[in-house]
Design a protein around this motif. Structure first.
Motif, PDB file in Angstrom:
ATOM      1  N   CYS A  17       0.790  -1.226  -0.134  1.00  0.00           N
ATOM      2  CA  CYS A  17       0.021   0.064   0.199  1.00  0.00           C
ATOM      3  C   CYS A  17       0.946   1.180   0.120  1.00  0.00           C
ATOM      4  N   GLN A  18       1.667   1.145   1.042  1.00  0.00           N
ATOM      5  CA  GLN A  18       2.832   2.275   1.064  1.00  0.00           C
ATOM      6  C   GLN A  18       3.559   2.655  -0.451  1.00  0.00           C
ATOM      7  N   LYS A  19       3.986   1.415  -0.896  1.00  0.00           N
ATOM      8  CA  LYS A  19       4.890   1.347  -2.147  1.00  0.00           C
ATOM      9  C   LYS A  19       4.143   2.320  -3.337  1.00  0.00           C
ATOM     10  N   ARG A  20       2.682   1.997  -3.315  1.00  0.00           N
ATOM     11  CA  ARG A  20       1.956   2.468  -4.636  1.00  0.00           C
ATOM     12  C   ARG A  20       1.880   4.007  -4.369  1.00  0.00           C
ATOM     13  N   GLN A  58      -5.732   7.602   0.153  1.00  0.00           N
ATOM     14  CA  GLN A  58      -5.577   6.347  -0.706  1.00  0.00           C
ATOM     15  C   GLN A  58      -4.857   5.241   0.023  1.00  0.00           C
ATOM     16  N   THR A  59      -3.744   5.608   0.474  1.00  0.00           N
ATOM     17  CA  THR A  59      -3.171   4.543   0.961  1.00  0.00           C
ATOM     18  C   THR A  59      -3.768   4.199   2.667  1.00  0.00           C
ATOM     19  N   ALA A 141      -3.832  13.877   1.593  1.00  0.00           N
ATOM     20  CA  ALA A 141      -4.415  14.334   2.877  1.00  0.00           C
ATOM     21  C   ALA A 141      -4.967  12.919   3.451  1.00  0.00           C
ATOM     22  N   GLY A 142      -4.940  12.681   4.673  1.00  0.00           N
ATOM     23  CA  GLY A 142      -5.503  11.532   5.285  1.00  0.00           C
ATOM     24  C   GLY A 142      -6.330  11.891   6.613  1.00  0.00           C
TER      25      GLY A 142
END
Length: 181
Positions: A17-20, A58-59, A141-142
């Protein structure tokens, strides 16, 4: 302990997820704390992030999808709740500039009505993390929420924050800031 082992077994998927996201935000990193409701049969009923400093919705949604598609140990005697905290480590050569909430307060004030509309009467509190790039552009943003009721509101808030204008520029390297909404 069985739930902790089940979360640890998902580490590779969490890292995916982070790599994307690293192409969009090279300094993306931070901690999260999941809240998960597990049904009697071991299926996940629902999950949300009670804490997150990832700063990319997204992440965050990818991490939640990983949790919601996993199989969990069957609880004894009915549904169970689980909490789990973890960190996505920094992959960049240096961390983002660390900003205080005063850097974004003016821009947030201009969007107060829209923020209230996004929260839409949810019985929850919200905490956001954003990355700001050159020129004051929000890169990502999260949003974390204090309850299940706020999870769907987090999408609206993150979408609004990504479009926010009027922020100062951090210079050539991204800045990261966390604040309450």
């Amino acid at each position: 302990m069985a739930v902790k082992r089940a979360f640890i077994a998902l580490d590779d998927k969490f890292m995916d997820c982070q790599k994307r996201a690293l192409d969009r935000v090279e300094v993306l990193s931070g901690g999260v704390k999941f809240f998960l409701r597990i049904a009697e049969d071991g299926a996940p009923k629902w999950a949300y992030l009670e804490e997150t400093e990832i700063g990319d919705r997204q992440t965050e949604k990818c991490l939640l999808d990983v949790v919601m598609t996993a199989r969990w140990p069957r609880p004894d005697g009915g549904d169970a709740e689980a909490r789990y905290g973890m960190d996505l480590p920094l992959q960049a050569t240096r961390p983002p500039n660390d900003w205080g909430s005063e850097k974004v307060s003016g821009a947030l004030g201009k969007h107060g009505d829209a923020i209230d509309r996004c929260k839409g009467g949810a019985n929850a509190s919200f905490r956001a993390t954003i990355y700001v790039g050159p020129g004051g552009k929000v890169l990502a943003a999260g949003v974390a929420t204090s309850s299940k009721d706020g999870e769907d509101k987090s999408d609206c808030l993150a979408d609004l924050l990504v479009k926010m204008k009027g922020l100062p520029s951090p210079g050539s390297w991204p800045a990261k800031v966390t604040f309450g909404l």
